[in-house]
Structure formats: C-alpha cells, structure tokens
Design an enzyme around this catalytic site. Structure first.
Site: not given
Ligand code: XUL
Ligand code: CO
Length: 440
Positions: A100, A103, A231, A267, A270, A295, A306, A308, A338
């Site tokens: 991003h 970042d 996404e 993702e 998600h 992702d 989430d 991750d 991710d």
């Molecule tokens: C948030 C997510 C983000 C996107 C990019 O859940 O997945 O990091 O991948 O903005």
């Molecule tokens: Co993501």
C-alpha cells in the site's frame, strides 16, 4: 548492505528429510512440474504491510514485534524497511512484493508532504528492485486507516473525502506504474456501512463505480498495462462491505459496465468470512473469466474475524492450486502472502519460519494438484456425471432446441426420472484425494 537478519541464512531446497528449519522441504523453485518451474507456477509475493510494518498490535494490546529495523526518523525507518524487504526476498527466493502507498512511506502533515515522501522512497525501492531483480506484483492505496476515511473513501458521504481518495489513488497508480507493477488492487476496507439508517446505499454504490471508472481510465492513460483487481471481503472493518464476495462484485461490475476492466484478487480468509470455501470463491472467479490473483492466507474457523494466518492447511492449498491450474495458471497475478506471524511469534526469525511454512504448503498443494489432474479420475467422474447433456434431451436443453412443451412431453412420457439418478460419491472422491495426497 546492512544485514537485518544475521541469524537467518539463505533458504534453499533441501528436500523433505531436511532437519534444517531454514530450508524448503517441498518448494524447489527451479524444479519443473506439470510443464513449468515451481517458481513460475506459484509467483510468491511478500506483503509489505504485514511483513515490514505489522508489529502485532491487537484490540487489547500493543505491538510485540519491532519493525523499526534500527531506524528512528520516519524516512530512515522507511528506507530500512525497504532494505529489510529486499533481504527477505533474497533469502527466500521470492520474486515479488506488494504494497500500500502508506506501507512504503508514512503519511506527512499534508498530502503534498506525503507525496514528496513517496517521491523520495520510490526511486530507492526502484534501485533495490533493479539490483535484486525483483518485481512488484501489485500496488494499492490505503484508503481505510486514516480517520478521514471513517465514513468510507469512494462511498463517503462527503465529496471532499471522495476527492482526497481519488488524489491518493492517482498517486498510488503513478508509483505502481513507475515500479512496473503487474497489477493494481482495490480493496474497499471502508466501502460499506455500519447502519442503513444513515446510509444512501444507491448513491454510495454509484460513487464507488464512479471512482473505479476514473481510476481505471487514469491508470491506462499513464501506461498501466497490468490487471486491475477487486479484492472481495464481506465485512471488517465495516459491518457490511459492498465487495462482499466474488458473486456480488461481479454483479456490481456488470451493473456499472466495469466487468471488462477487473479481475478478482481472492483471499482465503475473506472467502471463509463470507461463509464460502476458498475453492468456491476461486471457482466463481474462474468460471466467470475473472480469476486474477490470490491473497494467500488462512483463517481460524473458530474465530469470526480476519486472522490472516500463514497458510499451512495442505488440503486447502491443494484445492486452491487445482483451481489455479484449471484457470490456466497465473498471468499477471500470483500468490501474495497477505499473512502475519502470530502475535506471540514476535522474533525476526518467525517471519522466515512463517514464509517457509506458507511456501512449502503451497508447493505441496501444487504437487498434489498436478497429481490429481494427471491421475484423471476426479475429472473423469465429473465429466461422466454430466454426460447426459451430451445427447438426447440433454443436448436439446444445451442447444436451446427444447421448449417447455417438449420438456413437459418428455417428462410425461417418462412418468418419473428417479431411476436415471446415480450416486454423487462424495466420500469416495474425498478418499481419492486423500489417497493421491498421501500416497506413500
Ligand atoms: C485486508 C486486506 C488488505 C488488502 C489490500 O483484509 O486483505 O490488506 O489485501 O488492501
Ligand atoms: Co488481502
């Protein structure tokens, strides 16, 4: 060159029997499998935000990991993060990274100051990319962290915020093009609502489409040749996110005539938050010609948010790679981790253990998916299950020849159709996959 991770050696493939924790057991980048090297199949990417920025904060506690990389002044920290990123890429043989805008350089007091910081760090990163032969899988704009986006970005009730988001995305597109990004992601973290009582849903959706149209056209006008991705995610941080899942995003894109401009960045976590399997979301994208990028992570099925986590569930990575292979593999996309090491896994070594775990899990997934396809029994089963549509009444349905009256006449003549049915053989197929995966 600084060495930020002196205790971690260059990680190489040593085979499944290796006792070295800093080795790959299954990921052998140059090994040819199913006609391509594993490196080309998997196109791994480091996520800048989790890896270089995420310090392990949660709602109940502050960070546990130090990601300042020895710097103090904001831009010194930013440069050190970039250097650390390229050391990680090198040590793990990863070709790509994703970021991003916020970042790679922290926000300044004003948008001009923030942009100036980007103008300072981008050539620095560009130089590291050239030296290390590394590539940008995709860039994106963080239009969700700053308090100005509390009511959304493109879907904000204030046009001032819409304009600010557009300005931010414009710059993010410019730096993505400058760094040769193969993709650009839109994740609408705040593009949703908390309550419909205060929300003009119709205007918000129209505005989201307006922002996407402006952004897509601007990107092309400055020479962006890669893929644009949306996404999907159903919720978090908002109660309801408009880009709920692949199917809702497809409907949204079609409603606004944007469907030719976007592919999906699917993702895993998600997907499960939307009550779908990861495979479901990938399949939905694939059959709609919208498979783009991934992702790679996994959620915890006992938690409703989430998490991750780094993907280690080999069953999931296998089903994922089956979909990727069926989609013809990645073109501009790849597998972006991710994912973040757990809050308790706070050391620099844990970053490497986490990536090695994820990369090996996907390497196994790829190997198993190729095996399942080469074995052929799964595909044959599905082919046979629908073979009725190849001739007779089935072929007439497919060709559009059969009318409602023809179908009624057919059914009346049959009396019943129960005797045509065959078992779905779910357990047989699940065991077949296990047999192929765990073949000794
Ligand atoms: C948030 C997510 C983000 C996107 C990019 O859940 O997945 O990091 O991948 O903005
Ligand atoms: Co993501």
């Amino acid at each position: 060159m600084k060495d930020f991770f002196p205790s971690v050696p260059v990680v190489r493939y040593e085979g499944p029997k290796s006792g070295n924790p800093f080795s790959f057991r299954y990921y052998n980048p140059e090994e040819n499998i199913g006609g391509k090297s594993m490196r080309e199949h998997l196109r791994f990417a480091v996520s800048y935000w989790h890896t270089l920025c995420g310090e392990g904060t949660d709602m109940f506690g502050s960070g546990t990991a130090d990601k300042s990389f020895g710097g103090t002044a904001p831009m010194e920290v930013a440069r050190n993060k970039a250097l650390a990123c390229f050391e990680i890429l090198d040590k793990l043989s990863i070709d790509y990274f994703c970021f991003h805008d916020r970042d790679i350089a922290p926000e300044g007091e004003t948008l001009s100051e923030t942009n100036a910081r980007l103008d300072e760090i981008v050539p620095f990163i560009q130089d590291l990319m050239k030296k290390g032969n590394k590539k940008l899988l995709w860039g994106t704009a963080n239009c969700f962290s700053n308090p100005r986006y509390m009511h959304g970005a493109g879907t904000a009730c204030n046009p001032e915020v819409f304009a600010f988001a557009a300005a931010q995305i414009k710059k993010a597109l410019e730096i993505t093009v400058k760094l040769g990004g193969e993709g650009y992601v839109f994740w609408g973290g705040r593009e949703g609502y908390e309550t419909l009582l205060n929300t003009d849903m119709e205007l918000e959706l129209d505005n989201l489409a307006r922002l996407l149209r402006l952004a897509v056209d601007y990107g092309r006008s400055i020479g962006f040749k890669g893929f644009y991705y949306i996404e999907p995610k159903p919720k978090e941080p908002t109660k309801h996110q408009y880009d709920f899942d692949v199917a809702s995003v497809l409907a949204f894109l079609r409603r606004y005539g944007l469907e030719k401009d976007f592919k999906m960045n699917v993702e895993a976590n998600h997907a499960t938050l939307a009550q779908h399997s990861f495979q479901h979301e990938l399949r939905m994208a694939r059959i709609n010609g919208a498979f783009g990028s991934i992702d790679a992570n996994q959620g915890d099925m006992l938690l409703g948010w989430d998490t991750d986590q780094f993907p280690t569930n080999v069953y999931e990575t296998t089903l994922c790679m089956l979909e990727v292979l069926k989609a013809g593999g990645f073109t501009h996309g790849g597998l972006n981790f991710d994912a973040k090491a757990r809050r308790g896994s706070f050391t620099h070594e844990d970053i490497f253990h986490a990536y090695i775990a994820g990369m090996d899990a996907f390497a196994l997934g790829l190997r198993f998916a190729v095996r399942i396809i080469e074995d052929g029994r799964l595909d044959e089963f599905v082919e046979k299950r629908y073979s009725g549509y190849k001739n007779g009444i089935g072929a007439d349905i497919i060709s559009g020849k059969a009318t409602m009256a023809d179908l009624e006449a057919y059914a009346l003549n049959k009396g019943d159709v129960l005797d045509c049915l065959e078992s779905g053989r779910q357990e047989y197929l699940e065991n077949l996959i296990n047999n192929l995966m765990f073949e000794l």
